[in-house]
Design a protein around this motif. Structure first.
Motif, PDB file in Angstrom:
ATOM      1  N   SER A  55       6.949  55.386  70.538  1.00 39.12           N
ATOM      2  CA  SER A  55       8.026  55.317  69.542  1.00 39.12           C
ATOM      3  C   SER A  55       7.671  54.565  68.062  1.00 39.12           C
ATOM      4  O   SER A  55       7.772  54.983  66.839  1.00 39.12           O
TER       5      SER A  55
ATOM      6  N   TYR B 294       7.444  55.617  75.992  1.00 42.31           N
ATOM      7  CA  TYR B 294       8.567  55.497  75.138  1.00 42.31           C
ATOM      8  C   TYR B 294       8.441  54.362  74.196  1.00 42.31           C
ATOM      9  O   TYR B 294       8.600  54.386  72.817  1.00 42.31           O
TER      10      TYR B 294
ATOM     11  N   THR C 160       7.914  61.473  70.364  1.00 44.94           N
ATOM     12  CA  THR C 160       8.118  60.891  71.658  1.00 44.94           C
ATOM     13  C   THR C 160       8.895  61.466  72.547  1.00 44.94           C
ATOM     14  O   THR C 160       8.830  61.564  73.973  1.00 44.94           O
ATOM     15  N   ARG C 161      10.200  61.853  71.949  1.00 46.38           N
ATOM     16  CA  ARG C 161      11.053  62.369  72.990  1.00 46.38           C
ATOM     17  C   ARG C 161      10.648  63.698  73.489  1.00 46.38           C
ATOM     18  O   ARG C 161      10.983  63.925  74.832  1.00 46.38           O
TER      19      ARG C 161
ATOM     20  N   LEU D 105       8.119  62.946  76.356  1.00 44.40           N
ATOM     21  CA  LEU D 105       8.706  62.388  77.578  1.00 44.40           C
ATOM     22  C   LEU D 105       9.448  63.640  78.367  1.00 44.40           C
ATOM     23  O   LEU D 105       9.210  63.417  79.621  1.00 44.40           O
TER      24      LEU D 105
ATOM     25  N   LEU E  38      14.364  56.359  69.553  1.00 46.34           N
ATOM     26  CA  LEU E  38      13.496  57.364  70.138  1.00 46.34           C
ATOM     27  C   LEU E  38      13.418  58.376  69.278  1.00 46.34           C
ATOM     28  O   LEU E  38      14.305  59.148  68.781  1.00 46.34           O
TER      29      LEU E  38
END
Length: 238
Positions: free
Chosen positions: A81, A77, A10-11, A14, A6
């Protein structure tokens, strides 16, 4: 089950997507605010079009609710990633913006065909799939359970699902938003370039000048009886 690491970009997407979804459910379903009519793109031209092109992705209306959002987060995710590992966080954020704008254009272009209700679409997954397929140029990506798979397969499958939903619900913006998001992602990958800040040339040094590499050596005679004679003036050698 080889899950990709991760990465920070991307985190962040999200977390932002999840927070917006929770806030939407609480305010729309719990409090009863008409968020769909405020944030989704209206079926006919209106004042709301001035901001709805930027807010339509926040809308989460029925269609599976939390299950649909869970699938969206999983795709974001897994694919996000891998895209970020190749392109970087900054470009991932740029793709998100292009996806939202592209989906909005697709909705504007098709919603008048079947002006049933306001419509919004979480366009990041569509844009991400297409951008990843273009960037990998035919190479496979790792997908849990499926293993190494071409991202173009997901682009085609999601397109077929969007087309079937359009026919089933008789609502053109479903396929319009998907086509718009994919088109924007293709343009973004092919022609948009992110360049880092140019490095400035080092400024000339303002310190003391370097001492001369040569030293002066006195030469010649200087006897007492001929001191000051023109023939015996001191000479200098470098």
């Amino acid at each position: 089950m080889n899950l990709p690491p991760l990465l920070p970009g991307t985190r962040n997407l999200l977390i932002a997507t999840l927070l917006v979804f929770v806030a939407y459910v609480v305010l729309s379903r719990g409090v009863g605010l008409p968020l769909a009519s405020w944030l989704a793109i209206a079926p006919m031209p209106s004042v709301g079009w001035a901001w709805q092109w930027a807010t339509h992705w926040m809308v989460s209306e029925d269609g599976g609710g939390a299950i649909t959002k869970l699938v969206e987060l999983a795709v974001l995710y897994i694919m996000g990633s891998q895209y970020e590992a190749m392109a970087g966080s900054r470009r991932l954020y740029g793709l998100w913006v292009f996806g939202v704008l592209g989906a909005a254009l697709g909705i504007f272009a098709t919603i008048w065909i079947t002006p049933i209700a306001p419509f919004g679409e979480a366009s990041m997954t569509s844009a991400l799939l297409c951008a990843l397929a273009v960037r990998t140029a035919g190479r496979e990506v790792t997908v849990p359970v499926l293993g190494n798979t071409s991202p173009w397969l997901f682009v085609v499958v999601f397109a077929a699902v969007a087309l079937l939903n359009t026919i089933y619900f008789q609502f053109a913006p479903i396929v319009g938003s998907y086509a718009g998001a994919c088109g924007a992602a293709y343009v973004f990958e092919r022609w948009v370039r992110f360049e880092g800040p140019k490095k400035k040339a080092p400024a000339p040094s303002s310190g003391p000048r370097t001492k001369a590499r040569f030293r002066v050596i006195e030469g010649g005679g200087q006897s007492s009886d001929r001191q000051g004679s023109d023939d015996e003036r001191p000479k200098y050698l470098n």
